[in-house]
Write an enzyme that holds these catalytic residues in place. Sequence first.
Site, PDB file in Angstrom:
ATOM      1  N   ALA A 123       1.112  -1.248   0.269  1.00 53.71           N
ATOM      2  CA  ALA A 123       0.057  -0.365   0.034  1.00 53.71           C
ATOM      3  C   ALA A 123       0.836   1.071  -0.331  1.00 53.71           C
ATOM      4  CB  ALA A 123      -1.074  -0.123   1.335  1.00 53.71           C
ATOM      5  N   ALA A 129      -1.040  11.525  -4.129  1.00 53.80           N
ATOM      6  CA  ALA A 129      -0.440  10.590  -4.522  1.00 53.80           C
ATOM      7  C   ALA A 129       0.030   9.366  -4.870  1.00 53.80           C
ATOM      8  CB  ALA A 129       0.628  11.080  -3.108  1.00 53.80           C
ATOM      9  N   GLY A 130       0.793   9.495  -6.137  1.00 57.02           N
ATOM     10  CA  GLY A 130       0.998   8.993  -6.720  1.00 57.02           C
ATOM     11  C   GLY A 130       2.725   8.167  -7.163  1.00 57.02           C
ATOM     12  N   HIS A 340      -7.240  -7.967 -37.593  1.00 56.80           N
ATOM     13  CA  HIS A 340      -8.491  -8.948 -36.850  1.00 56.80           C
ATOM     14  C   HIS A 340      -9.431  -7.490 -37.408  1.00 56.80           C
ATOM     15  CE1 HIS A 340      -6.754 -11.215 -33.816  1.00 56.80           C
ATOM     16  NE2 HIS A 340      -7.545 -11.427 -33.521  1.00 56.80           N
ATOM     17  N   GLY A 342     -12.900  -5.387 -37.517  1.00 56.11           N
ATOM     18  CA  GLY A 342     -14.126  -5.215 -36.889  1.00 56.11           C
ATOM     19  C   GLY A 342     -14.036  -6.199 -35.468  1.00 56.11           C
ATOM     20  N   GLU A 365       3.879   1.211 -11.290  1.00 52.96           N
ATOM     21  CA  GLU A 365       5.361   0.970 -11.656  1.00 52.96           C
ATOM     22  C   GLU A 365       6.543   2.062 -11.449  1.00 52.96           C
ATOM     23  OE1 GLU A 365       5.756  -0.916  -8.712  1.00 52.96           O
ATOM     24  OE2 GLU A 365       4.932  -3.099  -9.270  1.00 52.96           O
ATOM     25  N   THR A 367       5.011   5.956 -13.691  1.00 54.42           N
ATOM     26  CA  THR A 367       4.853   5.906 -15.356  1.00 54.42           C
ATOM     27  C   THR A 367       5.987   6.289 -16.179  1.00 54.42           C
ATOM     28  OG1 THR A 367       4.522   8.812 -15.046  1.00 54.42           O
ATOM     29  CG2 THR A 367       2.651   7.548 -14.714  1.00 54.42           C
TER      30      THR A 367
END
Length: 387
Positions: A123, A129-130, A340, A342, A365, A367
């Site tokens: 955590a 805050a990142g 691929h 559609g 982890e 940017t």
Amino acid sequence: MDFTLSDEQRLYRETLRDFVDREIVPVARDWEHSGRYPTEIVESMRKLGLFGLSIPEEYGGIAADTVSFALTFEEIARGWMGIAGILGSHSVSSWMIARHGTPEQRDAYLPELATGERRTGIALTEPGAGTDLQGISTTARRDGDDYVITGTKTWITNARHADPLPVLVKTDPRAQPAHQGMSILLVPADAEGFTVSKDIGKLGYKGTESCEVVLDEVRVPSSQLLGGVEGKGLQQALSSLETGRINIAARSVGIAQRAYDEALAYARDRTAFKQPIGDFQAVQLRLAEIAVQLQAARLMTYWAASRMDDGVRMDTESGMAKVFASETALQCATDAMRIHGGYGYSTEFEIERLYRDAPLMSIGEGTNDVLRTGIAKSLLAGKATVG
């Protein structure tokens, strides 16, 4: 310079590949769309010993080398990236406890973490805050033999299953620089005032939960301070994120590999104007580019992992691998969707899930833009070189 896997690593990869093809690939699309938690897959990972991936053998783990660590997340993400998240957060946190925990903390937690009887996460991030972890506001004040924690964490993988959950806090909010007042506390799941308040809805990365956690005057004994010394928390967290970036790079390779597999099969089977679409040069060029970028990302990831196995500081190398592989995953998923046509946009095909999972790899982890800045600073300071 050897770019080949050892016999042991190849056998390990074959075992993983068989597990993924047998137990993850057949159910991933349906379970992901329904929001079903992959309980059976988690149990199989326990039986394979994968929860002990980063735990020393003396505690019942398998102490995998870092290249094998990368192989694990590559193969599992090839099947379903969300499953890799369940194992990834657990492994990064277990590595941190094994590396920085006191002997008593290692004895108390690592044996059960190795078997998966206990699980864990980490955590760090908060609503405000990142990437800037020194900006966290969660505090832990000393009260006799206890710490009392107050704050909110967000985007926490394994939050509903982690016991303990390592939580980054400020034990001295007035410290300058801020990191000198930061610590990690191991919070038991049953601690009074500890609440998993909600699951966060996500574009992709499903299968595992990402939650908001509230710590309302949570009291834990001072013996839960990771390492037993205040002020070491940010260094402990950042050292674990070196393995986390290998984890993310390897997951990115897994996504890119699956995108390649799906695009190649579709190019062979789908016909237009009475011939396979793989006969058209436009499709060939796009398919070739996927293959080139995939193999480059794989080699860079294995290179960074091998550097860690050599025992050298490799924050720059892991950052480079994470940046390149994550950008590759997104590009490969996009190109596979275009091949691929559609059908790539349909939920009946795998590509749309890969397309939704890939963007997280450039965010998690650290940017990519922040990592690029860190890489450049290391180069300018002469702490890292290229060539």
